[in-house]
Design a protein around this motif. Sequence first.
Motif, PDB file in Angstrom:
ATOM      1  N   SER A 101       2.260  11.188   7.658  1.00  0.00           N
ATOM      2  CA  SER A 101       3.298  10.254   7.207  1.00  0.00           C
ATOM      3  C   SER A 101       4.645  10.950   7.137  1.00  0.00           C
ATOM      4  N   VAL A 102       5.629  10.389   7.818  1.00  0.00           N
ATOM      5  CA  VAL A 102       6.987  10.918   7.734  1.00  0.00           C
ATOM      6  C   VAL A 102       7.620  10.542   6.396  1.00  0.00           C
ATOM      7  N   THR A 103       7.176   9.437   5.794  1.00  0.00           N
ATOM      8  CA  THR A 103       7.710   9.023   4.489  1.00  0.00           C
ATOM      9  C   THR A 103       7.433  10.079   3.424  1.00  0.00           C
ATOM     10  N   LEU A 104       6.193  10.592   3.421  1.00  0.00           N
ATOM     11  CA  LEU A 104       5.844  11.627   2.450  1.00  0.00           C
ATOM     12  C   LEU A 104       6.661  12.890   2.671  1.00  0.00           C
ATOM     13  N   GLU A 105       6.944  13.206   3.930  1.00  0.00           N
ATOM     14  CA  GLU A 105       7.747  14.391   4.237  1.00  0.00           C
ATOM     15  C   GLU A 105       9.189  14.212   3.745  1.00  0.00           C
ATOM     16  N   VAL A 106       9.727  12.996   3.908  1.00  0.00           N
ATOM     17  CA  VAL A 106      11.088  12.724   3.432  1.00  0.00           C
ATOM     18  C   VAL A 106      11.150  12.856   1.910  1.00  0.00           C
ATOM     19  N   LEU A 107      10.154  12.280   1.214  1.00  0.00           N
ATOM     20  CA  LEU A 107      10.131  12.359  -0.250  1.00  0.00           C
ATOM     21  C   LEU A 107       9.941  13.799  -0.711  1.00  0.00           C
ATOM     22  N   LYS A 108       9.198  14.565   0.089  1.00  0.00           N
ATOM     23  CA  LYS A 108       8.956  15.956  -0.280  1.00  0.00           C
ATOM     24  C   LYS A 108      10.188  16.827  -0.049  1.00  0.00           C
ATOM     25  N   VAL A 142      -2.624   6.908   5.506  1.00  0.00           N
ATOM     26  CA  VAL A 142      -3.026   8.117   6.230  1.00  0.00           C
ATOM     27  C   VAL A 142      -4.521   8.355   6.050  1.00  0.00           C
ATOM     28  N   GLU A 143      -4.991   8.215   4.802  1.00  0.00           N
ATOM     29  CA  GLU A 143      -6.418   8.402   4.524  1.00  0.00           C
ATOM     30  C   GLU A 143      -7.267   7.378   5.264  1.00  0.00           C
ATOM     31  N   ALA A 144      -6.726   6.157   5.436  1.00  0.00           N
ATOM     32  CA  ALA A 144      -7.472   5.103   6.135  1.00  0.00           C
ATOM     33  C   ALA A 144      -7.436   5.262   7.650  1.00  0.00           C
ATOM     34  N   GLY A 145      -6.639   6.229   8.143  1.00  0.00           N
ATOM     35  CA  GLY A 145      -6.607   6.495   9.580  1.00  0.00           C
ATOM     36  C   GLY A 145      -5.641   5.636  10.366  1.00  0.00           C
ATOM     37  N   TYR A 146      -4.692   4.973   9.693  1.00  0.00           N
ATOM     38  CA  TYR A 146      -3.710   4.175  10.430  1.00  0.00           C
ATOM     39  C   TYR A 146      -2.821   5.073  11.277  1.00  0.00           C
ATOM     40  N   CYS A 157       0.840  -1.197   0.000  1.00  0.00           N
ATOM     41  CA  CYS A 157       0.000   0.000   0.000  1.00  0.00           C
ATOM     42  C   CYS A 157       0.874   1.245   0.000  1.00  0.00           C
ATOM     43  N   ASN A 158       0.359   2.311  -0.540  1.00  0.00           N
ATOM     44  CA  ASN A 158       1.061   3.578  -0.480  1.00  0.00           C
ATOM     45  C   ASN A 158       0.768   4.239   0.866  1.00  0.00           C
TER      46      ASN A 158
END
Length: 587
Positions: A184-191, A176-180, A170-171
Amino acid sequence: MSRKDYSLLREILDSAHNGILLVDETGEVVVFNRAAGRVTEHDPREVLGRNYGEFEPEVWEDMRQVLVTGEPQVGRRTTSRSGTMIFGNRTPVYLDGEIVGVISVFQDATEYERVLSELHAYRQLSEQLDVIIDSSYDGLWISDAEGKVVRVNPASERFAGVNAKEVIGCNVSELVEAGYFDRSVTLEVLKQQAAVSLIQQSKDGRQVLVTGNPVLDENGEISLVVINARDLTAMKRLQEELEQSRALTDQYRSELTHIHRQDELSSRLVMRSKVMRRIFDMAMKVARVDSCVLLQGESGAGKSVLAKLIHRASSRSEGPLVRVDCGGIPSSLIEAELFGYVGGAFTGALSEGKTGYFELADGGTLFLDEVGELPLLMQAKLLRFLEDNEVVPVGATAPRKIDVRVLAASNRDLEKMVRAGAFRKDLYFRLNVVPIHLPPLRERVEDIPHLIAHFLDIFNQKCGKQMKLSSAAVDRLRRYAFPGNVRELANLIEQLVVLSPGDTITPDDLPAEIRQTPFELSPEGEGEAWDLAAAVARTEREVIARALAEYGSQRSAAEALGVNHSTLSRKAKRYGLFGAKTQHVAK
């Protein structure tokens, strides 16, 4: 197969990495490529066209078996002339259903084993890495450059409350959208194209500290994002448990220290009576707090000794213990002695001033002995100190904060003095937080023999003697009232050790007032005064002891008492008087 065909085949196989050997049904070498020459260390030009048995007889014998049986030989090992291990497979060659030769494909086993070793090492490293990742207490998430989850360890499943099978593939944006988790720190790193740390909240409410680190490929592009996660909720709980454990350890250590100190102090205090044991237990309890203690009792009953024990058993034991004899200081000087003074405060004052007893006791204990002798004016100043813990030296204007625990003692009836207006009522109640009354020695007769032994040991060492007391002398001392209490007893033992002519102190060596003490019952302890059997036993013991001391032998004493010798001997043994003439008190 024609020789032309064999020639073409040799050219093709010469380019192969592995050694290739082809013989016909007679053993003549048809193909022997360059790799075969390198591995076997035979020149292909010498080998081609000749029987291979001339070069490798054992190998040729094995190949003949293939020609005869048609069974291939797999994984056969041979050795070159230099000892190099060769690993190869031999297979029959068929033409029109008949075996026309044998082909052997082989290579240097050292190279093969190196490849196997590298493969094994890689597999072992991979297994170790899996164990490390799965055993980590911290959570580990690994995502690719698109943010797709490729690996989740068990700790992350526990922290995030997820199942790895649910999230792998899963992405992270979908998670994040599913509420887990809330972000997301992963998205921040990629950004940001850099390492990022932040606090996430999982779907079950846990707070998790996560740090994302990018993994770059050879072109400097992000190929993976590795996330390290630590459960702050669990860390907080562990910290609280650690603090509780430390507090409990400190408490146990304090309790053990107190018990050891109490045992040590108990050995210094000579006591056998129940009342003194109760007083000692009370003193050890009150030593653990800073409450005021008022010690009352006759002069010489042991108030100073008990004050020292309380100080030594307290948390202030490393601080000073300052004793003040309130009755021994002139009233005109008592304020200056207690609170000190500054230079030039009054005529005759020291130019540098003087520190008072209260300041000298700072951090420790101040023992006000005979506090009932304080003038009323000083009683008011003492009360003020007890209320605010401040002193103002004579001649000074600014108060000084003092940390002192106050113990007070008096041989006077302070309550009666309060009623007579000679002692302040408010000060009495302020001092009397924990009252301890020390009974006179005549009310704890059972302590006398042990005190005698204690003082006898002290003064024998002091005077370099080995004096002893006869049991008759001890009995005489037990019946004496001791108006001076323990202090009088100590002085008396010292006097007897110094002045008695022999090595054994007898009733004749005692002062006249003690020798003439009338015989009377002396109950051993509380509740025993009206116990008829106990009273009779005590009386019988004292009479037998006096008779033995008076007549010097059991036979003469038995005649004087009107009993036969065997009866007296049995009773003397029962009461511990056997051989009473030589029985003495010693520590």
